[in-house]
Motif scaffolding. Structure first.
Motif, PDB file in Angstrom:
ATOM      1  N   HIS A  66     -37.805 -33.134  88.663  1.00 51.59           N
ATOM      2  CA  HIS A  66     -38.427 -32.373  89.750  1.00 51.59           C
ATOM      3  C   HIS A  66     -39.811 -32.957  89.994  1.00 51.59           C
ATOM      4  O   HIS A  66     -40.647 -33.000  89.081  1.00 51.59           O
ATOM      5  CB  HIS A  66     -38.539 -30.883  89.411  1.00 51.59           C
ATOM      6  CG  HIS A  66     -39.210 -30.099  90.497  1.00 51.59           C
ATOM      7  ND1 HIS A  66     -38.551 -29.723  91.642  1.00 51.59           N
ATOM      8  CD2 HIS A  66     -40.481 -29.666  90.626  1.00 51.59           C
ATOM      9  CE1 HIS A  66     -39.389 -29.067  92.431  1.00 51.59           C
ATOM     10  NE2 HIS A  66     -40.566 -29.023  91.835  1.00 51.59           N
ATOM     11  N   GLU A  82     -43.245 -33.046  92.657  1.00 52.54           N
ATOM     12  CA  GLU A  82     -43.936 -32.275  93.682  1.00 52.54           C
ATOM     13  C   GLU A  82     -45.147 -33.057  94.172  1.00 52.54           C
ATOM     14  O   GLU A  82     -45.948 -33.537  93.363  1.00 52.54           O
ATOM     15  CB  GLU A  82     -44.367 -30.930  93.101  1.00 52.54           C
ATOM     16  CG  GLU A  82     -44.692 -29.913  94.152  1.00 52.54           C
ATOM     17  CD  GLU A  82     -44.819 -28.527  93.554  1.00 52.54           C
ATOM     18  OE1 GLU A  82     -45.949 -28.005  93.543  1.00 52.54           O
ATOM     19  OE2 GLU A  82     -43.792 -27.984  93.092  1.00 52.54           O
ATOM     20  N   GLY A 109     -32.003 -34.985  91.148  1.00 53.48           N
ATOM     21  CA  GLY A 109     -33.317 -34.355  91.051  1.00 53.48           C
ATOM     22  C   GLY A 109     -33.716 -33.779  92.381  1.00 53.48           C
ATOM     23  O   GLY A 109     -32.943 -33.783  93.353  1.00 53.48           O
ATOM     24  N   GLU A 110     -34.937 -33.289  92.428  1.00 56.00           N
ATOM     25  CA  GLU A 110     -35.469 -32.656  93.627  1.00 56.00           C
ATOM     26  C   GLU A 110     -36.904 -33.118  93.828  1.00 56.00           C
ATOM     27  O   GLU A 110     -37.667 -33.221  92.856  1.00 56.00           O
ATOM     28  CB  GLU A 110     -35.400 -31.145  93.465  1.00 56.00           C
ATOM     29  CG  GLU A 110     -35.863 -30.382  94.672  1.00 56.00           C
ATOM     30  CD  GLU A 110     -35.759 -28.888  94.451  1.00 56.00           C
ATOM     31  OE1 GLU A 110     -34.757 -28.305  94.904  1.00 56.00           O
ATOM     32  OE2 GLU A 110     -36.672 -28.322  93.811  1.00 56.00           O
ATOM     33  N   THR A 141     -38.119 -30.008 101.047  1.00 59.01           N
ATOM     34  CA  THR A 141     -37.504 -30.240  99.752  1.00 59.01           C
ATOM     35  C   THR A 141     -36.375 -31.240  99.950  1.00 59.01           C
ATOM     36  O   THR A 141     -35.543 -31.070 100.844  1.00 59.01           O
ATOM     37  CB  THR A 141     -36.962 -28.923  99.160  1.00 59.01           C
ATOM     38  OG1 THR A 141     -38.046 -27.996  99.076  1.00 59.01           O
ATOM     39  CG2 THR A 141     -36.378 -29.139  97.779  1.00 59.01           C
TER      40      THR A 141
END
Length: 174
Positions: free
Chosen positions: A81, A83, A168-169, A151
């Motif tokens: 993940h 960000e 994944g993200e 996202t």
């Protein structure tokens, strides 16, 4: 020159149309305001863009490392993940410590960023990037600025890798 002719036609059309004096004053104000904003925007845009890109390139890149797989050949991204903040400059360091090749594939994410460069070994690549392949032991750096919040999915499209959990993200926030 075509822009001015177009504005002239608009002015003539709206200001010569018979109407009340109040409505005509509002139209005049609207046309003048539109012309001033349009001219200001056209004149300021290149300067603003140049300042923005200079500021971004002077900004130190925030460094993040992602491993594609690991030494025991587990099929996963570490971390899976990520960000990012829109408008910040990042240096994504990708490593492949496994004995298998892997892909870092996130097309929608790549469409929402500005890539400054990708560097692998002695090669530097500029322009749009959608996927990176890392052979066993390889490393690459991806320097970019996120532009579009959202996202996005991340995966390794090698047959069996996505299904085994190599996904994944990636989130871009304002």
């Amino acid at each position: 020159m075509k822009i001015y002719k177009h504005f002239y036609k608009i002015v003539i059309k709206y200001l010569t149309f018979p109407s009340s004096a109040w409505l005509q004053i509002l139209r005049w104000n609207y046309v003048i305001l539109t012309l001033l904003l349009g001219i200001n925007f056209i004149a300021a845009t290149p300067v603003m863009a140049a300042n923005l890109s200079d500021d971004l390139l002077k900004q130190p890149a925030i460094q993040i490392t992602v491993s594609l797989g690991n030494a025991v050949n587990e099929l996963k991204f570490e971390p899976n993940h990520l960000e990012f903040l829109a408008g910040k400059r990042y240096q994504l360091r990708l490593t492949n410590p496994s004995q298998l090749k892997h892909y870092f594939t996130a097309k929608d994410f790549a469409d929402g960023i500005w890539t400054q460069k990708v560097q692998a070994g002695k090669v530097e690549i500029k322009g749009a990037i959608h996927e990176l392949e890392l052979k066993p032991g390889a490393e690459a750096e991806w320097v970019f600025v996120p532009l579009k919040s959202g996202t996005y999915g991340l995966r390794c499209p090698i047959p069996g890798h996505t299904e085994a959990g190599m996904t994944g993200e990636i989130a871009i926030k304002n």
